[in-house]
Design an enzyme around this catalytic site. Structure first.
Site, mmCIF file in Angstrom:
data_model
loop_
_atom_site.group_PDB
_atom_site.id
_atom_site.type_symbol
_atom_site.label_atom_id
_atom_site.label_comp_id
_atom_site.label_asym_id
_atom_site.label_seq_id
_atom_site.Cartn_x
_atom_site.Cartn_y
_atom_site.Cartn_z
ATOM 1 N N ALA A 18 0.836 -1.202 0.000
ATOM 2 C CA ALA A 18 0.000 0.000 0.000
ATOM 3 C C ALA A 18 0.867 1.248 0.000
ATOM 4 O O ALA A 18 0.543 2.239 0.650
ATOM 5 C CB ALA A 18 -0.930 -0.007 1.213
ATOM 6 N N ALA A 19 1.978 1.190 -0.729
ATOM 7 C CA ALA A 19 2.920 2.306 -0.714
ATOM 8 C C ALA A 19 2.758 3.234 -1.903
ATOM 9 O O ALA A 19 3.468 4.229 -2.004
ATOM 10 C CB ALA A 19 4.361 1.775 -0.678
ATOM 11 N N ARG A 24 -3.715 9.580 -8.820
ATOM 12 C CA ARG A 24 -4.905 9.685 -9.671
ATOM 13 C C ARG A 24 -6.174 9.890 -8.846
ATOM 14 O O ARG A 24 -7.198 10.304 -9.384
ATOM 15 C CB ARG A 24 -5.032 8.442 -10.549
ATOM 16 C CG ARG A 24 -3.973 8.367 -11.646
ATOM 17 C CD ARG A 24 -3.969 7.012 -12.317
ATOM 18 N NE ARG A 24 -5.263 6.682 -12.894
ATOM 19 C CZ ARG A 24 -5.581 5.460 -13.327
ATOM 20 N NH1 ARG A 24 -4.711 4.458 -13.199
ATOM 21 N NH2 ARG A 24 -6.774 5.235 -13.853
ATOM 22 N N TYR A 109 -2.412 -6.708 -2.520
ATOM 23 C CA TYR A 109 -2.370 -5.273 -2.808
ATOM 24 C C TYR A 109 -3.556 -4.584 -2.153
ATOM 25 O O TYR A 109 -4.707 -5.020 -2.300
ATOM 26 C CB TYR A 109 -2.373 -5.023 -4.325
ATOM 27 C CG TYR A 109 -1.096 -5.462 -4.989
ATOM 28 C CD1 TYR A 109 -0.104 -4.538 -5.313
ATOM 29 C CD2 TYR A 109 -0.854 -6.802 -5.256
ATOM 30 C CE1 TYR A 109 1.079 -4.942 -5.908
ATOM 31 C CE2 TYR A 109 0.331 -7.221 -5.846
ATOM 32 C CZ TYR A 109 1.298 -6.282 -6.160
ATOM 33 O OH TYR A 109 2.474 -6.689 -6.732
ATOM 34 N N ASN A 179 -1.213 -11.104 -15.222
ATOM 35 C CA ASN A 179 -0.723 -11.207 -13.852
ATOM 36 C C ASN A 179 -1.486 -10.232 -12.964
ATOM 37 O O ASN A 179 -1.470 -9.020 -13.181
ATOM 38 C CB ASN A 179 0.777 -10.880 -13.828
ATOM 39 C CG ASN A 179 1.326 -10.788 -12.423
ATOM 40 O OD1 ASN A 179 0.824 -11.436 -11.498
ATOM 41 N ND2 ASN A 179 2.365 -9.981 -12.251
ATOM 42 N N ASN A 237 -7.583 2.711 -8.804
ATOM 43 C CA ASN A 237 -6.560 3.754 -8.827
ATOM 44 C C ASN A 237 -7.105 5.156 -9.032
ATOM 45 O O ASN A 237 -6.342 6.114 -8.981
ATOM 46 C CB ASN A 237 -5.540 3.443 -9.932
ATOM 47 C CG ASN A 237 -4.807 2.143 -9.675
ATOM 48 O OD1 ASN A 237 -4.034 2.039 -8.735
ATOM 49 N ND2 ASN A 237 -5.069 1.141 -10.509
ATOM 50 N N TYR A 380 -31.080 18.650 23.831
ATOM 51 C CA TYR A 380 -29.739 19.240 23.891
ATOM 52 C C TYR A 380 -29.840 20.694 24.322
ATOM 53 O O TYR A 380 -30.617 21.469 23.746
ATOM 54 C CB TYR A 380 -29.092 19.118 22.510
ATOM 55 C CG TYR A 380 -27.669 19.611 22.411
ATOM 56 C CD1 TYR A 380 -26.686 19.167 23.291
ATOM 57 C CD2 TYR A 380 -27.305 20.499 21.404
ATOM 58 C CE1 TYR A 380 -25.372 19.614 23.180
ATOM 59 C CE2 TYR A 380 -25.987 20.937 21.275
ATOM 60 C CZ TYR A 380 -25.030 20.499 22.174
ATOM 61 O OH TYR A 380 -23.736 20.933 22.062
ATOM 62 N N ARG A 433 -50.364 25.728 27.433
ATOM 63 C CA ARG A 433 -50.612 26.711 26.384
ATOM 64 C C ARG A 433 -50.857 28.077 27.023
ATOM 65 O O ARG A 433 -51.364 28.158 28.140
ATOM 66 C CB ARG A 433 -51.855 26.345 25.563
ATOM 67 C CG ARG A 433 -51.799 25.000 24.862
ATOM 68 C CD ARG A 433 -53.140 24.708 24.221
ATOM 69 N NE ARG A 433 -53.183 23.395 23.602
ATOM 70 C CZ ARG A 433 -54.312 22.765 23.311
ATOM 71 N NH1 ARG A 433 -55.476 23.329 23.598
ATOM 72 N NH2 ARG A 433 -54.266 21.576 22.739
#
Length: 461
Positions: A18-19, A24, A109, A179, A237, A380, A433
């Site tokens: 992973a180097a 891209r 990879y 490959n 990539n 909150y 109210r």
């Protein structure tokens, strides 16, 4: 046997490359951390590795080391490649992390995230076949071989030669077996072979594939295992390739969901996360998005344009259309939230419902309770969160504000338009109210006066 019942024949280590710079991607985020289905591609790959029971995992990094350290969380050692002199040189950087290890090594990879555990097992099994190949390469045959490196192999799968595209002859480029870059090697062979790799090639780099040619030159066999699914080894990539990978993953997940008993009305519009869990007889209408951490029980209906993340829906629950269920949202059996309802860190008990225009945050709603339109839990104060508890069968009138912390009792009624800041007892009616002011005839006099004024203005020159 299940996948996890099977173990490789020897201890296993995995080296993940992973180097790469990932230029891209045009991103400050490391390439292998870009998500697919809400999960970084590197973690998709590591999940497949975990199914094999790897004893050691090493990720070879270049830039972005801090990002990768945070992502792997101690699940893998990191090795740094600097400078970056090719794939063979990258694998060499893992040698120190694998010191003392004896067994098989898979080289993978980080930008090839979807290789299946069964494919990796096939590589390891071939490594331990009777002819004991020195290296096993994963090959594939794409529709267009493009500029992939070629695997020149005999009919029995023994490799005659490996060659990168830029160094290949026209005859070698005519070969369609490519490959993938993924390899299986014994640890006692890997680093001695790498030590003999040179950089006399078109790129001036140390190619990992050369360990095959070196082993062949020594009279040792090397073999190729071919995947029947080229998508399994597709690298990512660029942003476009990331989107294509997402689309492939989603398409398979949709088909899987339907095969397992879910009905997707418009499958191409439904987007799953990597860990979405679906029961049987679930119906999902168009344009529904699942973020991570969603569990859907049997018989649930998710209506159109809903977004869910970190939510759990029990048998027969219903959400949407246009519902948003955020982390911690729980709908128990038969509970319902309708259009433009947002739920966060809140549980709706059995049969409870909030049909429209409501926010329920940090709340517990009892079984059978009815939450009227426009109700909000005011949870909150700008500094801290507070809880709202609503009892069973309580009725909350439309446009009510429940100011937490507050408890509404069982069978209680909160009148429409109330702002409730104190607890309501069981069976009590609470109406908060302002007093109504009545002026008989005022509106008639107002309209008469304004009509007269308007007429006078029109009459002016």
């Amino acid at each position: 046997m299940t996948e996890t019942d099977v173990r490789p024949a020897a201890p296993l280590a995995v080296v993940i490359l992973a180097a790469g710079q990932g230029t891209r991607m045009k991103s400050d985020k490391h390439k292998v951390l870009h998500p697919i289905a809400g999960r970084p591609m590197l973690l998709h790959l590591m999940s497949s590795v975990d199914a094999l029971g790897a004893a050691r995992k090493v990720v070879v990094v270049g830039s972005g080391r801090n990002q990768l350290e945070a992502a792997v969380g101690g699940e893998a050692a990191l090795a740094v490649q600097d400078p970056q002199l090719g794939t063979g040189h990258a694998v060499q950087q893992a040698e120190a992390a694998l010191a003392g290890f004896e067994g098989d090594v898979l080289i993978l990879y980080g930008d090839v995230p979807f290789v299946r555990p069964e494919t990796l097992r096939a590589m390891l099994e071939r490594l331990h076949a009777a002819d004991e190949p020195a290296v096993v390469v994963l090959g594939f045959e794409p529709d267009d071989a493009l500029q992939y490196g070629r695997v020149l192999a005999h009919d029995d799968g023994r490799i005659a030669k490996m060659v990168e595209f830029k160094d290949a002859t026209d005859q070698e480029r005519a070969c369609t077996l490519c490959n993938s870059g993924l390899m299986a090697v014994r640890s006692d062979d890997l680093f001695p072979l790498l030590a003999r790799v040179g950089n006399g090639n078109a790129q001036g780099e140390y190619y990992l594939v050369d360990i095959v040619n070196i082993a062949n030159s020594e009279g040792r066999a090397c073999a190729v295992v071919t995947t029947d699914d080229p998508d399994e080894v597709a690298g990512i990539n660029s942003r476009a390739e990331l989107a294509e990978a997402e689309a492939r993953w989603q398409r398979r997940r949709r088909l899987g969901a339907m095969a397992e008993g879910a009905s997707l009305v418009a499958p191409e519009t439904v987007w799953f996360a990597w860990d979405t869990e679906l029961g049987r007889d679930v119906t999902i209408e168009p344009n529904v998005v699942f973020g991570p951490g969603v569990k859907i029980g049997d018989g649930v209906t998710i209506k159109a344009f809903s977004h869910l993340a970190g939510a759990t829906l029990a048998h027969g629950a219903e959400a949407g259309p246009f519902a948003r269920l955020r982390p911690g949202a729980v709908l128990e059996e038969g509970a319902k939230v309708g259009n433009f309802v947002e739920v966060k860190a809140a549980t709706l008990g059995k049969g409870a419902k909030a049909s429209h225009l409501t926010y329920l945050g940090d709340a517990e709603i009892g079984a059978g309770a009815n939450i009227g339109a426009g109700t909000i839990t005011c949870n909150y104060d700008g500094y801290f969160k507070y809880r709202t508890i609503i009892g069973e069968r309580a009725f909350i009138g439309s446009n009510s504000a429940l100011i937490a912390p507050v408890r509404i009792g069982a069978d209680a009624i909160v009148a429409a338009g109330s702002a409730v800041s104190r607890d309501v007892a069981d069976g009590e009616l609470r109406m908060v109210r302002a007093e109504q002011l009545v002026k008989p005839g005022w509106a008639d006099r107002f309209h008469d006066a304004m009509k007269k004024k308007k007429a006078e203005r029109k009459a002016q020159p």
